[in-house]
Enzyme design. Sequence first.
Site, short mmCIF file in Angstrom:
data_model
loop_
_atom_site.label_atom_id
_atom_site.label_comp_id
_atom_site.label_asym_id
_atom_site.label_seq_id
_atom_site.Cartn_x
_atom_site.Cartn_y
_atom_site.Cartn_z
N HIS A 126 -4.37 5.24 -5.87
CA HIS A 126 -3.31 6.06 -6.43
C HIS A 126 -2.52 5.19 -7.39
O HIS A 126 -2.41 3.97 -7.18
CB HIS A 126 -2.41 6.52 -5.27
CG HIS A 126 -1.36 7.52 -5.62
ND1 HIS A 126 -0.19 7.17 -6.24
CD2 HIS A 126 -1.29 8.86 -5.41
CE1 HIS A 126 0.56 8.25 -6.40
NE2 HIS A 126 -0.09 9.28 -5.91
N ASP A 136 -2.65 0.87 1.78
CA ASP A 136 -1.92 2.08 1.43
C ASP A 136 -2.31 3.15 2.44
O ASP A 136 -3.43 3.67 2.42
CB ASP A 136 -2.29 2.49 0.01
CG ASP A 136 -1.62 3.80 -0.41
OD1 ASP A 136 -0.99 4.45 0.44
OD2 ASP A 136 -1.75 4.18 -1.60
N GLN A 193 -2.19 8.40 2.86
CA GLN A 193 -3.04 9.54 3.22
C GLN A 193 -3.75 9.33 4.56
O GLN A 193 -4.49 10.21 5.00
CB GLN A 193 -4.09 9.81 2.13
CG GLN A 193 -3.52 10.22 0.78
CD GLN A 193 -2.85 11.58 0.80
OE1 GLN A 193 -3.03 12.37 1.73
NE2 GLN A 193 -2.07 11.86 -0.23
N LYS A 250 4.79 13.10 3.62
CA LYS A 250 3.39 13.54 3.73
C LYS A 250 2.98 13.72 5.20
O LYS A 250 1.84 14.05 5.48
CB LYS A 250 2.47 12.52 3.06
CG LYS A 250 2.61 12.47 1.54
CD LYS A 250 1.58 11.56 0.95
CE LYS A 250 1.89 11.13 -0.46
NZ LYS A 250 1.64 12.18 -1.47
N CYS A 260 -2.71 11.61 -9.83
CA CYS A 260 -2.17 10.23 -9.88
C CYS A 260 -3.26 9.21 -9.59
O CYS A 260 -3.00 8.16 -8.99
CB CYS A 260 -1.00 10.03 -8.94
SG CYS A 260 0.39 11.11 -9.28
C1 LIG Z 1 -2.93 7.38 -1.51
C2 LIG Z 1 -1.51 7.51 -1.97
N1 LIG Z 1 -0.79 6.41 -2.17
C3 LIG Z 1 0.49 6.46 -2.55
C4 LIG Z 1 1.12 7.65 -2.77
C5 LIG Z 1 2.54 7.62 -3.22
O1 LIG Z 1 3.35 8.24 -2.30
P1 LIG Z 1 4.85 8.58 -2.68
O2 LIG Z 1 4.77 9.44 -3.90
O3 LIG Z 1 5.37 9.28 -1.49
O4 LIG Z 1 5.51 7.28 -2.96
C6 LIG Z 1 0.40 8.84 -2.60
C7 LIG Z 1 0.97 10.19 -2.84
O5 LIG Z 1 1.66 10.52 -3.73
C8 LIG Z 1 -0.94 8.76 -2.18
O6 LIG Z 1 -1.66 9.87 -2.01
#
Ligand SMILES: Cc1ncc(COP(=O)(O)O)c(C=O)c1O
Lengths: 160, 446
Positions: free
Chosen positions: B150, B227, B230, B253, B393
Amino acid sequence: MQLESMYQEIILDHYRNPHGRGLREPFEAEVHHVNPTCGDEVTLRVHLDGDRLADVSYEGMGCSISQASVSAMYDLVIGKSVPEALEAGEHFMTLMQSKGDASVAEKLEDELEDAVAFAGVSKYPARIKCALMSWMALKDAGARALSVAHPTTSTGGQNA
Amino acid sequence: MTQTVSRPEAGAQKAPLPLDVEAIRADFPILSRTVRDGKRLVYLDSGATSQKPRSVLDAERDFYETCNAAPHRGAHQLAEEATGRYEAARATIGAFIGAPAEEIVFTRNSTEAINLVAYALSNAVTAKEEQFRRYAVGQGDEIVVTEMEHHANLVPWQQLCERTGATLRWLGLTDDGRLDLSDLATVVTERTKLVAVTQQSNILGTINPLGDIVARAHEVGALVLVDGAQSVPHQPVDVTELGADFLVFSGHKMLGPTGVGVLWGRYEVLDALPPFLTGGSMIEVVRMEGSTFMPPPQRFEAGVPMTAQVIGLAAAVEYLLALGMDRVEQHEKALTAYALAKLAEIPGVTVIGPPDTVARGGAISFTVDGVHPHDVGQVLDDLGVEVRVGHHCAWPVVRRYGVPATTRATFYVHTGYDDIDALADAVRKAQEFFGVATPVTTREAG
Ligand SMILES: Cc1ncc(COP(=O)(O)O)c(C=O)c1O
C-alpha cells in the site's frame, strides 16, 4: 435504476465511437493529465491556426465518462478560438456544479451541444472529476499553445 | 432474508458459515439503512474502512459521558479515571496481538505508525543522545519493501531514502499475485537496515510467507516492519509468533473508530528510537536549553491522545474476541471460496491475485472485459452494492498487472452469501448495461 440519467445514450455513443481520438501532428502543445484518485490518464495535443483550434488530438485510458467527455469536447471546440473554447469549459464546469438541477442544463444546451448530456454526472460527486479531466487538459494545453504562438503577450510566466 | 434459492452449482459451494450473520448484522446500526432509492446496503468495502457495531459507539459515548478528561495530566478524579480507562484499553489491545502494554504505541492510523518509524530512523542520524543513534539510516544503507505494498508502506520509505541517502530496493511479484522470493537473498543483504512488508495485500488478497522474510532479515541484522492493516482485522495475529520488530494496524479497519492506529514495537527496539513528534506528554524534563524524553510508549505519544477512540478500539477488540478470530478467519475463507467460484462463472471477469484460498485473504480484485472499473462500480452502487474501484493506493500493483484499475470487494463479519450473490448479479448487470455480456446459458445449465 437511476443509471440511465447519468449514462445518456449520447454518452455511450461517444464512448463506443470516440470522435477525434489518436495523437496527431502538427501540434504546438502537449499535456498529460492524471486523475490521481483512479489513475485515469489523458494525453492531449493542441494545434492552432492563428488563434483557432485547428485540431485537438488525444489518447487516454479511463472510464466511459472521461472518454466520452473528451470526445464530446473535441466536437465542441474544434474551430473555436482558444478563449471561446475556455468559455465553453466554464459552461461545462457550471454544468458539473449543478447537482442535477435540470434548469441549469436547459440554459446551457446551445453552448454545450452534446456535452450537455453530462448533466446527470453532476449528481455523482465522485465522477465529476472524470468528466472534467479532459477540459482541464484542454485549458492547460490551450494556454501553452498560445504562449508558444505569442510569446510576448503570454501569461505563461517565462518573462518573470 | 432476501436470499434467493440457488441451484446447486459445480464451483460455488455454500459451506456452512462459522458466524451467525443475521445476529451480527443486528449489531451494526448502519446496515439497516438503505441506499440508492431503497436498496439493501450490501457493504463490500470493509477493506477501506469497516462499519462499527453499537458496542464500539457506546464505549466512546460512555467515556465522554462519564469520565472525559485528559489522561496522564492532572490529579483530579476524572483524570485518574480517564487514565485508567486509556491504559486498560492499551492492555486489551496489546493482549489481542500477544504483546505487553508497554509495547503498544497509539497513532492516528497505520500510515502515521509507519511514518513514526521512518522518521525515527532518520531522526536517529542527528540525535544528540548516543542511545538513539543505534538504528540510524544513512548512505550505503538499504531499505527493502515489496511491489505489493500500500502507498502507506511505500512512500514513507521512499522519503526516508531521500532524506538520508539510503537506497530503496524491493521484492517483485509473480504472475499469480504472490511475492517473488527467488531473489530474497540478493535483495535482503548486510546493507539492509529494515524490511517493510505487508502481511495481507489490500488489493490482491495475498497472505505473505513472513517467516522466510523475517528469518532472512534477522540473519543480516535488519529490522522488520509488518503492515498488519489488512491482517490484524481478519486473522489471528500474535507478535511472538510473527517474530518481527514492528507491526502496524488501523482501528477503523477492525470495527473500531477512525483516528486511532497502533504501532507495536519490540521494547528494546522502541527504547533505542528517538521520538517522531515532540511536545507535551512525552517529555521527562524540559529546560529552555533542551529536554529529555519518557521511555516508550509515552515517548511516541506527544500531546493529548485520542482517548475515546482508543477506548472504542478496545471495545472493537472485545467484540472480535467474542466472535473468535479463528472463526472470523474461517468465515471469510468460506466467503472468499464462494466469491472466487461465483466470479469465475462470469465470462469476461478476471480476478487479479491468487485464484484460490491458499494463503489468501478476502480482498478480491477483478476486472470486467470491456467495462472500466469506475463504470462497474457505478452500476454496482446503483444496485446498493458498495465496492471500491481504482488503484486502491497500490498503484505499482495495478501497473504490474497491466490494468488501469480494478474493482475490489472485501468482506467482514457481517458479510453473508447473499452479499456475494448480490455482487455477482450486479456484475452481470454491469455487463448487460454496457452491452458486453456474452449471451451465456451456464447459469441455467449450472
Ligand atoms: C495494507 C494497508 N496498509 C496500510 C493502509 C493504511 O491505513 P490507514 O489509511 O488507516 O493509515 C491500508 C489502508 O488504507 C492498507 O490496506
